[in-house]
Scaffold this motif. Sequence first.
Motif, short mmCIF file in Angstrom:
data_model
loop_
_atom_site.label_atom_id
_atom_site.label_comp_id
_atom_site.label_asym_id
_atom_site.label_seq_id
_atom_site.Cartn_x
_atom_site.Cartn_y
_atom_site.Cartn_z
N ASP A 32 0.86 -1.19 0.00
CA ASP A 32 0.00 0.00 0.00
C ASP A 32 0.90 1.24 0.00
OD1 ASP A 32 0.91 0.51 2.59
OD2 ASP A 32 -0.63 -0.79 3.44
N ILE A 33 0.26 2.38 -0.16
CA ILE A 33 1.07 3.59 -0.36
C ILE A 33 1.85 3.96 0.90
CG2 ILE A 33 -0.88 5.12 0.16
CD1 ILE A 33 2.06 5.77 -2.24
N PHE A 34 1.33 3.59 2.07
CA PHE A 34 2.09 3.89 3.29
C PHE A 34 3.44 3.16 3.28
CE2 PHE A 34 3.29 2.56 7.61
CZ PHE A 34 3.56 3.81 8.15
N ARG A 35 3.37 1.86 2.96
CA ARG A 35 4.61 1.08 2.92
C ARG A 35 5.51 1.53 1.78
NH1 ARG A 35 6.11 -1.48 7.50
NH2 ARG A 35 4.17 -1.69 8.64
N LEU A 36 4.91 1.83 0.65
CA LEU A 36 5.70 2.24 -0.51
C LEU A 36 6.41 3.57 -0.24
CD1 LEU A 36 6.32 1.22 -3.38
CD2 LEU A 36 4.64 2.86 -4.21
N ASN A 37 5.72 4.44 0.47
CA ASN A 37 6.31 5.71 0.86
C ASN A 37 7.54 5.47 1.76
OD1 ASN A 37 5.71 8.44 2.95
ND2 ASN A 37 6.16 8.65 0.79
N LEU A 38 7.41 4.45 2.64
CA LEU A 38 8.57 4.08 3.47
C LEU A 38 9.73 3.62 2.59
CD1 LEU A 38 7.23 2.12 6.57
CD2 LEU A 38 8.41 4.31 6.53
N ILE A 39 9.41 2.78 1.59
CA ILE A 39 10.46 2.33 0.68
C ILE A 39 11.11 3.54 0.00
CG2 ILE A 39 10.95 1.01 -1.43
CD1 ILE A 39 10.27 -0.88 0.70
N ARG A 193 0.96 15.93 -0.54
CA ARG A 193 0.58 15.07 0.58
C ARG A 193 -0.42 14.00 0.19
NH1 ARG A 193 -1.22 20.05 4.07
NH2 ARG A 193 -1.98 20.47 1.97
N THR A 194 -0.93 14.10 -1.03
CA THR A 194 -1.93 13.11 -1.43
C THR A 194 -1.26 11.78 -1.79
OG1 THR A 194 -1.76 13.70 -3.75
CG2 THR A 194 -3.36 14.92 -2.43
N ASP A 195 -2.04 10.70 -1.81
CA ASP A 195 -1.51 9.39 -2.18
C ASP A 195 -0.97 9.39 -3.59
OD1 ASP A 195 -2.07 8.46 0.25
OD2 ASP A 195 -3.77 7.20 -0.32
N GLU A 196 -1.72 10.06 -4.47
CA GLU A 196 -1.31 10.09 -5.87
C GLU A 196 0.06 10.76 -6.01
OE1 GLU A 196 -3.91 12.39 -8.37
OE2 GLU A 196 -2.38 12.27 -9.93
N ALA A 197 0.24 11.88 -5.30
CA ALA A 197 1.52 12.59 -5.35
C ALA A 197 2.63 11.71 -4.81
CB ALA A 197 1.42 13.89 -4.56
N LYS A 198 2.30 10.94 -3.77
CA LYS A 198 3.32 10.08 -3.19
C LYS A 198 3.77 8.99 -4.17
CE LYS A 198 2.64 10.97 1.65
NZ LYS A 198 1.95 10.63 2.90
N TYR A 199 2.79 8.46 -4.91
CA TYR A 199 3.15 7.50 -5.95
C TYR A 199 4.10 8.13 -6.97
CZ TYR A 199 0.21 3.44 -4.95
OH TYR A 199 -0.31 2.31 -4.39
N ILE A 200 3.69 9.33 -7.45
CA ILE A 200 4.51 9.97 -8.49
C ILE A 200 5.92 10.28 -7.95
CG2 ILE A 200 4.73 12.07 -9.88
CD1 ILE A 200 1.66 11.98 -10.14
N LEU A 201 5.96 10.81 -6.72
CA LEU A 201 7.27 11.14 -6.15
C LEU A 201 8.14 9.90 -5.96
CD1 LEU A 201 6.25 13.89 -3.59
CD2 LEU A 201 7.65 14.18 -5.64
#
Lengths: 396, 254
Positions: A32-39, A193-201
Motif C-alpha cells: 500500500d502507499i504507506f509502505r511504498l512511501n517508506l520504501i 501530501r496526497t496518495d497520488e503525489a506520493k506514488y509519483i514522487l
Amino acid sequence: MNFIAHLFARYQLSHMLILALLLIVVLPLSMDIFRLNLIGKYLTYAFVAIGLVLCWGYGGILSLGQGVFFGLGGYCMAMFLKLEASSPENTAIQTTPGIPDFMDWNQLTELPWFWEPFHSFGFTLLAIILVPAFFAFVVTVAMFKRRVGGVYFAIITQAVAAILTILIIGQQGYTGGVNGITDLRTLHGWDIRTDEAKYILYFVCVALLFVCLFIGKYVINSKLGRLLVAMREREDRVRFSGYDVSAFKIFIFCLASVFSAIGGAMFTLQIGFMSPTFVGIVPSIEMVIFCAVGGRLSLLGAVYGALLVNAAKTSFSESFPELWLFAMGALFIGVVMAFPNGLAGVWTTYIEPRLPARLRSPVPPSTIPAVAVTTTAETSSTPSANPTVEHRHAGN
Amino acid sequence: MLETNKHIEQKDFVLSVEGLTVSFDGFKAVSDLSLYVEEQEIRVIIGPNGAGKTTVLDLICGRTKATEGSIKFKGKELTRMNEHQIVHAGIGRKFQTPSIYEDLTVFENLELSYPRGRNVWGALTFRRDQQVIDKVIEIAEMIFLADKLDMSADLLSHGQKQWLEIGMLLIQDPELLMLDEPVAGMSVSERQQTAALLQKITKDRSVLVIEHDMQFVADIADRVTVLHQGKVLSEGSMERVQNDPKVIEVYLGH
C-alpha cells in the motif's frame, strides 16, 4: 546486437533490470502507499550509500558526515516548499504574514536574505546540486590539498556534521531549529501530501536513483574509477605517475555529496519535512552502515543495503525499540569482520558461482579489450585465476 | 666571462643540483650537496645506510621539500613544483620496494601510467584505443610480462613487480629516470635480465640509480657518486671511486 551485449556487460544491465523490476513493478504492486512511501524514504538513503561506494569503497575516503550533504539538499528543497506554504493568505494570522511560521514565532519580521532566492523553483533545483557541491569542494580543498587523509579526514567530516547540526538548532529563527522545517504542502500548487503525489514522487525518486547509478557505473568503468582504486592503495605511485591526487579526491567527494543531496531533496518531498536529525553524526554513521552492509564496492549492493537495513530497522524498532541500536552496531561489526564486501560480496563469492552459467554476470568489462589483444590470456580469463579482479568488480 | 661559461655548462646538464640542503628538526640529511647529471648518462649513487641517497631522490622528485638550494631540470627549477608537475616535466621515479597497484591487472597498471588523460576530465573521457593498447604491449614485452597482461598484479613475483614498476615509468617516457635499488631482492637470473633491460632503456635518457650491489654498479654505471653523511664524498668512474682512500675508509673497506 554486439553493442547491446557490450552495454549489458559494461553496466551490468541484467542486475540493473532486476532492481528496476523490483522497484518499479513488484514493490508498487504488492504494497500500500504507506509502505511504498517508506520504501521511497529508504531509497533516499540509497543515494547517500551510492555516493559512499564511490568515495569510500573505491576512493578510500571514509566520510562520516554524509548527513551534512543529505541535509543541505533536503533543506534547500524544504526552504522552497516552506516559502510556498507560507503565502500571505495562509499565514494571515501571524504578526508578519508571508514569512514561515517558525520565523514569526522567533520574532523575525522579514525574510532573511538567503531565503529570498528560494522563491524560485529553478534556483532551488540548482541550489540542491551546487550548494552541497560547493560546500564539499571547500572542505575537501582545505583537507586534500594539505594531504589530510584517512582517519583524520573521517574525524573532520564528523566534526562538520556536528557543527552543522548545532548551527541549525541554534539558529532557530532562520532554520526552524530542532523541529526542522515542517508543514510542507504544495509544489507549484501541486499537493504533495496526497496518495497520488506520493506514488509519483516515489517513481521520480526511483528514476533519479537510476540516473545516479548509471553515472556511478560510468565513473567506475572509466579510467578515473581505476585511478581511485590505485589511489586507495598507492597514493604516492599515482602522484609519481603524474596525477594530481587531490583533484581526483575532491571530484569524487563532490560527486558523492551531490548524490547525497539529491537523496535529501527527495526525502523532503516524500516525507514532507526536514530536520537536523538527518544531518548529525548518528544518521551519517548509519549511512555508512547501509553502504557497508550492501557492499562498499557495489553500487547496486548499496541500494539493497539501504533497503534491507532500513526495513529491518523499521520492523525491529517497532518491536524492540531499545535493542535496535545495539543490533545495528552488532550488524556493522559482524559485516565488517565476516563479509568485508557486504551482501554484494556474499552474492559474488557464494551464490553466483552456484548459479547456472547463463545467469552469471558477464566478464568484468575492464578486462575485455585486454583479453582481445593478447593471445595468451586464456589462463587469466577464468575466474579462479583472477580473484582480486573478481573482487573489485563485486558489483551485482 | 665567468657567467657565460657557467651558462654553457648548465646547458649540457640535464639535471643540476646545487647547494641542496634539507634538515629534519635540525638533522641535516642532505647537506650542501651538488650533483650534475649529463644527458644520456647513467649515474649511480652509492653510500652507506643513512648517507641520504633516497632523500636525494625524494628531493628531486618533490616528495620532500628542500630547506635550501636549487634543483634545475632542463633549466626548470623543481624545488617549487608539485610531484605531478615534476613528472610532467619529464622525471620518473621508481621506489625501493615495488610500488604497483596490486588490485589492478598488469595491463591496467601500465595503462594508468600512460601519459594521457591526467586530469579529472581526461580520466573520465579516456578511451582505451589502439594506440594505448599497442604501447602497453610494447612496454610489456620489454619488461618480460607480455603474457601476464591480464593477471592481477599481486600475483606477480617480487622481481616481476620490480619490472612492472620500471615499465610503468617507461611508458611515461621520462627524460630522467630515477631508480631506487632496482635489483634488490632479485634472483641472479632476474638480476641479469634487469641489467640487460636497463642497458636497453637507458639509450635515450639519463638515469640516476641507487644501488648496493657492486657488481651491478660496475656493469651499468657511467659515473659513480659516493654519498656519506649527506655530502658527496667522491665522484668519478667506478675504478676511481673504488680506489679513493676516503671511500675505502667509510664504505667499501668494511
